[in-house]
Design a protein around this motif. Structure first.
Motif, PDB file in Angstrom:
ATOM      1  N   ALA A  86      56.872  40.662  47.898  1.00  0.00           N
ATOM      2  CA  ALA A  86      56.119  41.130  46.733  1.00  0.00           C
ATOM      3  C   ALA A  86      54.657  41.298  47.121  1.00  0.00           C
ATOM      4  O   ALA A  86      54.181  40.700  48.093  1.00  0.00           O
ATOM      5  CB  ALA A  86      56.248  40.158  45.563  1.00  0.00           C
ATOM      6  N   ALA A  87      53.955  42.110  46.355  1.00  0.00           N
ATOM      7  CA  ALA A  87      52.510  42.273  46.514  1.00  0.00           C
ATOM      8  C   ALA A  87      51.840  41.813  45.235  1.00  0.00           C
ATOM      9  O   ALA A  87      52.363  42.014  44.132  1.00  0.00           O
ATOM     10  CB  ALA A  87      52.160  43.719  46.820  1.00  0.00           C
ATOM     11  N   GLN A  88      50.673  41.213  45.398  1.00  0.00           N
ATOM     12  CA  GLN A  88      50.013  40.599  44.249  1.00  0.00           C
ATOM     13  C   GLN A  88      48.502  40.778  44.350  1.00  0.00           C
ATOM     14  O   GLN A  88      47.930  40.749  45.441  1.00  0.00           O
ATOM     15  CB  GLN A  88      50.350  39.110  44.204  1.00  0.00           C
ATOM     16  N   VAL A  89      47.866  40.964  43.208  1.00  0.00           N
ATOM     17  CA  VAL A  89      46.411  40.976  43.149  1.00  0.00           C
ATOM     18  C   VAL A  89      45.978  40.342  41.834  1.00  0.00           C
ATOM     19  O   VAL A  89      46.670  40.454  40.822  1.00  0.00           O
ATOM     20  CB  VAL A  89      45.851  42.414  43.279  1.00  0.00           C
ATOM     21  N   TYR A  90      44.870  39.629  41.871  1.00  0.00           N
ATOM     22  CA  TYR A  90      44.275  39.092  40.659  1.00  0.00           C
ATOM     23  C   TYR A  90      43.093  39.966  40.268  1.00  0.00           C
ATOM     24  O   TYR A  90      42.385  40.489  41.135  1.00  0.00           O
ATOM     25  CB  TYR A  90      43.811  37.652  40.868  1.00  0.00           C
ATOM     26  N   PHE A  91      42.876  40.102  38.961  1.00  0.00           N
ATOM     27  CA  PHE A  91      41.739  40.856  38.460  1.00  0.00           C
ATOM     28  C   PHE A  91      40.564  39.912  38.255  1.00  0.00           C
ATOM     29  O   PHE A  91      40.738  38.753  37.866  1.00  0.00           O
ATOM     30  CB  PHE A  91      42.084  41.570  37.153  1.00  0.00           C
ATOM     31  N   ARG A  92      39.385  40.424  38.487  1.00  0.00           N
ATOM     32  CA  ARG A  92      38.203  39.580  38.419  1.00  0.00           C
ATOM     33  C   ARG A  92      37.979  39.022  37.016  1.00  0.00           C
ATOM     34  O   ARG A  92      37.597  37.869  36.845  1.00  0.00           O
ATOM     35  CB  ARG A  92      36.972  40.381  38.857  1.00  0.00           C
ATOM     36  N   ASP A  93      38.233  39.821  36.010  1.00  0.00           N
ATOM     37  CA  ASP A  93      37.998  39.364  34.641  1.00  0.00           C
ATOM     38  C   ASP A  93      39.127  38.477  34.136  1.00  0.00           C
ATOM     39  O   ASP A  93      38.901  37.387  33.623  1.00  0.00           O
ATOM     40  CB  ASP A  93      37.800  40.566  33.720  1.00  0.00           C
ATOM     41  N   ASP A  94      40.376  38.935  34.302  1.00  0.00           N
ATOM     42  CA  ASP A  94      41.514  38.152  33.809  1.00  0.00           C
ATOM     43  C   ASP A  94      42.798  38.863  34.219  1.00  0.00           C
ATOM     44  O   ASP A  94      42.833  40.080  34.386  1.00  0.00           O
ATOM     45  CB  ASP A  94      41.472  38.025  32.285  1.00  0.00           C
ATOM     46  N   GLY A  95      43.869  38.072  34.375  1.00  0.00           N
ATOM     47  CA  GLY A  95      45.174  38.657  34.625  1.00  0.00           C
ATOM     48  C   GLY A  95      45.341  39.100  36.066  1.00  0.00           C
ATOM     49  O   GLY A  95      44.617  38.691  36.974  1.00  0.00           O
ATOM     50  N   GLY A  96      46.314  39.972  36.272  1.00  0.00           N
ATOM     51  CA  GLY A  96      46.618  40.456  37.600  1.00  0.00           C
ATOM     52  C   GLY A  96      47.866  41.301  37.578  1.00  0.00           C
ATOM     53  O   GLY A  96      48.371  41.688  36.523  1.00  0.00           O
ATOM     54  N   ASP A  97      48.374  41.589  38.769  1.00  0.00           N
ATOM     55  CA  ASP A  97      49.563  42.428  38.892  1.00  0.00           C
ATOM     56  C   ASP A  97      50.381  41.934  40.074  1.00  0.00           C
ATOM     57  O   ASP A  97      49.834  41.668  41.149  1.00  0.00           O
ATOM     58  CB  ASP A  97      49.161  43.886  39.097  1.00  0.00           C
ATOM     59  N   THR A  98      51.682  41.795  39.865  1.00  0.00           N
ATOM     60  CA  THR A  98      52.600  41.405  40.928  1.00  0.00           C
ATOM     61  C   THR A  98      53.773  42.378  40.924  1.00  0.00           C
ATOM     62  O   THR A  98      54.416  42.574  39.898  1.00  0.00           O
ATOM     63  CB  THR A  98      53.134  39.976  40.719  1.00  0.00           C
ATOM     64  N   ASP A  99      54.048  42.988  42.082  1.00  0.00           N
ATOM     65  CA  ASP A  99      55.097  44.000  42.186  1.00  0.00           C
ATOM     66  C   ASP A  99      56.095  43.624  43.262  1.00  0.00           C
ATOM     67  O   ASP A  99      55.719  43.272  44.387  1.00  0.00           O
ATOM     68  CB  ASP A  99      54.496  45.372  42.533  1.00  0.00           C
ATOM     69  N   ASP A 100      57.388  43.727  42.921  1.00  0.00           N
ATOM     70  CA  ASP A 100      58.453  43.608  43.906  1.00  0.00           C
ATOM     71  C   ASP A 100      58.431  44.858  44.772  1.00  0.00           C
ATOM     72  O   ASP A 100      58.432  45.979  44.256  1.00  0.00           O
ATOM     73  CB  ASP A 100      59.790  43.469  43.189  1.00  0.00           C
ATOM     74  N   GLU A 101      58.440  44.669  46.102  1.00  0.00           N
ATOM     75  CA  GLU A 101      58.323  45.811  46.997  1.00  0.00           C
ATOM     76  C   GLU A 101      59.664  46.294  47.548  1.00  0.00           C
ATOM     77  O   GLU A 101      59.713  47.222  48.360  1.00  0.00           O
ATOM     78  CB  GLU A 101      57.386  45.463  48.161  1.00  0.00           C
ATOM     79  N   GLY A 102      60.760  45.672  47.126  1.00  0.00           N
ATOM     80  CA  GLY A 102      62.075  46.133  47.543  1.00  0.00           C
ATOM     81  C   GLY A 102      62.369  45.934  49.024  1.00  0.00           C
ATOM     82  O   GLY A 102      63.203  46.637  49.600  1.00  0.00           O
ATOM     83  N   LEU A 103      61.721  44.975  49.651  1.00  0.00           N
ATOM     84  CA  LEU A 103      61.924  44.680  51.066  1.00  0.00           C
ATOM     85  C   LEU A 103      62.499  43.281  51.224  1.00  0.00           C
ATOM     86  O   LEU A 103      62.249  42.401  50.396  1.00  0.00           O
ATOM     87  CB  LEU A 103      60.605  44.765  51.836  1.00  0.00           C
ATOM     88  N   THR A 104      63.243  43.073  52.315  1.00  0.00           N
ATOM     89  CA  THR A 104      63.785  41.767  52.637  1.00  0.00           C
ATOM     90  C   THR A 104      63.322  41.363  54.029  1.00  0.00           C
ATOM     91  O   THR A 104      63.377  42.168  54.965  1.00  0.00           O
ATOM     92  CB  THR A 104      65.319  41.760  52.596  1.00  0.00           C
ATOM     93  N   VAL A 105      62.864  40.120  54.164  1.00  0.00           N
ATOM     94  CA  VAL A 105      62.459  39.565  55.448  1.00  0.00           C
ATOM     95  C   VAL A 105      63.257  38.286  55.679  1.00  0.00           C
ATOM     96  O   VAL A 105      63.394  37.462  54.770  1.00  0.00           O
ATOM     97  CB  VAL A 105      60.947  39.256  55.474  1.00  0.00           C
TER      98      VAL A 105
END
Length: 264
Positions: A137-156
């Protein structure tokens, strides 16, 4: 706090799960990029360890490279890719340290990042159950509040390292006489930080004639319940013998050192 100056931001290292704190925080304010996701962030070009398994022993730190592109409309902090099981939001995350590069600017609001995942069994209590498949997954936090996390469809696959020993005897033998080749297959036990017997494995006995460039498989042998290997073969020419284990979904492959036998 490390604030963006021009197009460069500071590196950060997380010595906890991805949801933990960072040693250095970096932020950026981006213009609306072309192709950004509806929620304001999109991740593309995600790669982890070149698609190869991450194989970890009992003491040495393993560094696995990763990379990704992020397009965002938000002021952001902590962009990274990470490994998880279950769901990307709220599932189990595999503990590791993360170091992420500065933003490599592609265009307004679009950055490429190089990342390194560090796995160190000598400083963190890894569990054997963590071996196997993990999602990315990829993830980022927003400076003000919240964030976003996305499944990237990859397996390791994260795997326990294996080891093999080999002994061929007698090491000087008459042509077409029988030699005995023994060995042992073990694998890393992350919980004890030692290598333990890995019984029942199917292992290839390989031979390389003197002067040859590569090994060929002569036969395959199952290790006993203690991981011990034993077989006999006829010695037709001088060369080197070794064992090779090809691994599975939880255990990495390995080859033993070669043992040379002179045929008179």
């Amino acid at each position: 706090m490390c604030t963006q100056i021009g197009d460069q931001v500071g590196k950060h290292v997380w010595r906890a799960a991805v949801t933990g704190g960072a040693a250095v925080v970096f932020t950026a304010v981006a213009a609306v990029p072309a192709g950004a996701a509806e929620g304001g962030v999109s991740f593309t070009r995600v790669q982890v360890n070149g698609g190869k398994p991450i194989v970890i022993g009992v003491s040495n730190e393993v560094a696995a490279p990763a990379s990704f592109r992020m397009a965002t409309t938000e002021a952001w902090e902590y962009p990274a890719v990470f490994l998880y099981r279950g769901t990307a939001n709220g599932g189990d995350q595999l503990w590791h340290a993360i170091e992420t590069s500065d933003c490599i600017k592609v265009s307004s609001g679009v950055c490429d990042f190089n990342e390194t995942m560090y796995f160190d069994p000598s400083v963190r209590d890894m569990h054997n159950s963590e071996a196997g498949a993990w999602k990315v997954a990829a993830q980022v936090y927003f400076r003000d509040d919240g964030g976003d996390t996305d499944d990237e469809g990859l397996t390791v696959y994260v795997k326990r390292n294996s080891r093999l020993t080999c002994n061929a005897s007698p090491e000087a033998v008459a042509k077409d006489r029988t030699i005995t080749v023994t060995g042992k297959v073990t694998r890393a036990n992350w919980e004890t930080r030692k290598y333990a017997s890995y019984g029942g494995r199917l292992v290839s006995l390989q031979f390389k004639p003197s002067g040859a460039a590569s090994y060929t498989t002569v036969k395959k042998v199952y290790a006993n319940s203690s991981g011990d290997l034993r077989t006999t073969v006829k010695a037709s020419k001088t060369g080197t013998w070794r064992w090779a284990y090809h691994g599975n979904t939880t255990t990495g492959p390995s080859t033993s050192a070669g043992d040379n036998v002179v045929v008179n």
